[in-house]
Design an enzyme around this catalytic site. Structure first.
Site, short mmCIF file in Angstrom:
data_model
loop_
_atom_site.label_atom_id
_atom_site.label_comp_id
_atom_site.label_asym_id
_atom_site.label_seq_id
_atom_site.Cartn_x
_atom_site.Cartn_y
_atom_site.Cartn_z
N ASP A 80 0.89 -1.16 0.00
CA ASP A 80 0.00 0.00 0.00
C ASP A 80 0.93 1.22 0.00
O ASP A 80 2.10 1.11 0.40
CB ASP A 80 -0.86 -0.02 1.27
CG ASP A 80 -1.65 1.24 1.45
OD1 ASP A 80 -2.29 1.69 0.49
OD2 ASP A 80 -1.62 1.80 2.57
N ASP A 108 0.05 5.05 0.84
CA ASP A 108 -0.16 6.02 1.94
C ASP A 108 -0.13 5.31 3.29
O ASP A 108 -0.95 4.45 3.56
CB ASP A 108 -1.52 6.71 1.78
CG ASP A 108 -1.57 7.58 0.52
OD1 ASP A 108 -0.69 8.43 0.37
OD2 ASP A 108 -2.49 7.40 -0.28
#
Ligand code: BG6
Ligand code: MG
Length: 212
Positions: A9, A11
């Site tokens: 991922d 952020d």
């Protein structure tokens, strides 16, 4: 377990943009007179821009038309993108650089699986736009996490089956997405300590112990 690829991922795992999202949504909420705080912000992790707005508007006293919602989302993104100008390689989270380098040296594929439509901008700002073997982001998908679409797309682009992928996530929606996609998942961040993830990491580099 045989892991041939790690899907990160973006952020909150690779880079700490969370504060910028929070500040931009805070501004919007303030302008609209809607309650917003860190607890509500937490529910927005991993969730697309429009769905994040819907969560915020649950506390609004007036009803917003689709047109108004689009305008608000657009404005939030403008505030957010102003903050992104300040982003640099120094915003990489601890252990990220070493982890990516070591995975590559060991022929483990690396990918990004992010809900953010700003992924290309962010990767450029932090100097990682050429580092990954595949990128799947908010521009490529129609269903946001917890749907597995973004991770499955990353796996397809890598040409690795889901069962041989390890997803690294800081959001509950992302952990659920990885599980739904039949992938292995490692959670980072204090709030996911007791999530359904297969592994919990204090910092990203701990995943090296799992896959090497
Ligand atoms: C995710 C963030 O990575 O991207 C969410 O965790 C954000 O908070 C989502 O809402 C969408 O981002 P963007 O950049 O497309 O507005
Ligand atoms: Mg995240």
């Amino acid at each position: 377990m045989t892991i041939k690829a790690v899907i990160f991922d973006l952020d909150g795992v690779i880079v700490s943009t969370d504060q910028y999202h929070f500040e931009a949504w805070s501004k919007i909420s303030e302008e609209e007179g809607i309650l917003f705080n860190e607890t509500i912000n937490h529910q927005l992790r991993g969730v697309s821009r429009m769905e994040s707005l819907d969560i915020i508007l649950q506390r609004a006293t007036k009803t917003y038309s689709d047109e108004e919602k689009l305008q608000l989302a657009e404005k939030k993104n403008e505030y957010y993108r102003q903050s992104l100008h300040h982003l640099s390689p120094s915003d990489l989270l601890p252990g990220v650089e070493y982890t990516l380098k070591t995975l590559k040296q060991n022929n483990i594929k690396i990918a990004i699986g992010s809900s953010s439509k700003n992924t290309p901008t962010i990767l450029k700002q932090i100097g990682l736009d050429k580092e990954f073997d595949a990128i799947a982001d908010g521009n490529d998908i129609t269903r946001s996490k917890p749907d597995p679409e973004v991770f499955l797309l990353a796996a397809t682009r890598l040409d690795i089956v889901p069962e041989e992928c390890l997803v690294v996530e800081d959001a509950l929606a992302g952990v659920e997405a990885a599980i739904a996609g039949k992938m292995n998942v490692a959670a980072v961040g204090e709030t996911l300590r007791s999530s359904d993830a297969d592994y919990y990491l204090e910092s990203v580099d701990e995943l090296l112990e799992l896959v090497l």
